[in-house]
Design a protein around this motif. Sequence first.
Motif, PDB file in Angstrom:
ATOM      1  N   GLN A   1     -74.774 -28.277 111.419  1.00 32.56           N
ATOM      2  CA  GLN A   1     -75.363 -27.305 112.333  1.00 32.56           C
ATOM      3  C   GLN A   1     -76.641 -26.718 111.739  1.00 32.56           C
ATOM      4  O   GLN A   1     -77.627 -26.498 112.439  1.00 32.56           O
TER       5      GLN A   1
ATOM      6  N   LEU B   1     -67.617 -23.555 114.711  1.00 34.92           N
ATOM      7  CA  LEU B   1     -67.673 -23.183 113.297  1.00 34.92           C
ATOM      8  C   LEU B   1     -66.584 -22.170 112.956  1.00 34.92           C
ATOM      9  O   LEU B   1     -66.148 -21.384 113.798  1.00 34.92           O
TER      10      LEU B   1
ATOM     11  N   GLY C   1     -70.632 -27.075 109.364  1.00 35.69           N
ATOM     12  CA  GLY C   1     -71.631 -26.024 109.174  1.00 35.69           C
ATOM     13  C   GLY C   1     -72.948 -26.562 108.642  1.00 35.69           C
ATOM     14  O   GLY C   1     -74.027 -26.123 109.055  1.00 35.69           O
TER      15      GLY C   1
ATOM     16  N   GLY D   1     -68.858 -20.090 108.577  1.00 36.90           N
ATOM     17  CA  GLY D   1     -69.992 -20.842 109.115  1.00 36.90           C
ATOM     18  C   GLY D   1     -70.771 -20.039 110.134  1.00 36.90           C
ATOM     19  O   GLY D   1     -72.014 -20.086 110.180  1.00 36.90           O
TER      20      GLY D   1
END
Length: 296
Positions: free
Chosen positions: A139, A163, A136, A167
């Motif tokens: 990202q 995720l 997460g 997340g």
Amino acid sequence: MENIIEIDELNFEFDKNKPILKNVNIKVPKGSIYGFLGANGAGKSTTMRLLMGLLNDDQNAVKVFGKPISEVYPQALQKIGSLIDYPAFYDHLSGFDNLKIICIIRDLNVSKIDEVLEKVNLTHAKNIKMKKYSLGMKQRLAIALALISDPELLILDEPVNGLDPGGMAEIRELLKKINRENGVTIFISSHLLQEIEKMVTHLGIISHGEMKFEGSTEHLNELYRFQRTKFGLENAEKYIELIPHAELLNENELSVQTSSPRVIAQINKKLVENGAEIYQISAAGALEDWFMEITK
């Protein structure tokens, strides 16, 4: 309403006789969060690569900021943040240093790094090496990278893929905040229908290279709100012959094609008159139901 992205009658193929995109039309209003939905292989990634100039648009069917991409790229890239393929970060460097390298390469203002890290809630991890980041966090750093040039448009391909629910919720709220507070138009592709439903203002649904729907979420809701209705009742199979086009879902549930609240009331009356004890009526309202109906 001004459109940031306009695609008109786009056709694309890698091999003759194997079209990938067929007469695709898309309009993304300025300030919207546009969800581009479709199963894997539907044509989403190809469309986004054409949007970013990574594939040649020989027809000039794709326009960004009102002009064909052949006329605005590469200059327009300063106004666009993208996450098409996951960026190759350096695991032995910190999140801050990874962004600093990109700023140096692209001649961007290094002073923006702290601002975007705060925006994606990574200030506390700015000096931590990437190899210690969770999926997460990585990202969110990728989204920070897309925001570093202070773009007017974000193009994101499957940003919540892989995720966990927590997340996904973080990324969803982050994108809504960026759209709300900075007025950034967001074009986001996904096959995760229930997640997209929670954030978008407009939708485009693609299946096998063809657009099956495009419009606002309100428009979609109006069109498909009563497409199928579920009736919960005892011994559902006993009543299936009474209702044209009814489908038996299980021993206690029928699904019926409906077109209006009046039709639902008529079906309900007919079932009751024939002895059915109905304990639930639910009109299709989830994006997943609409999606399956449109693309089947």
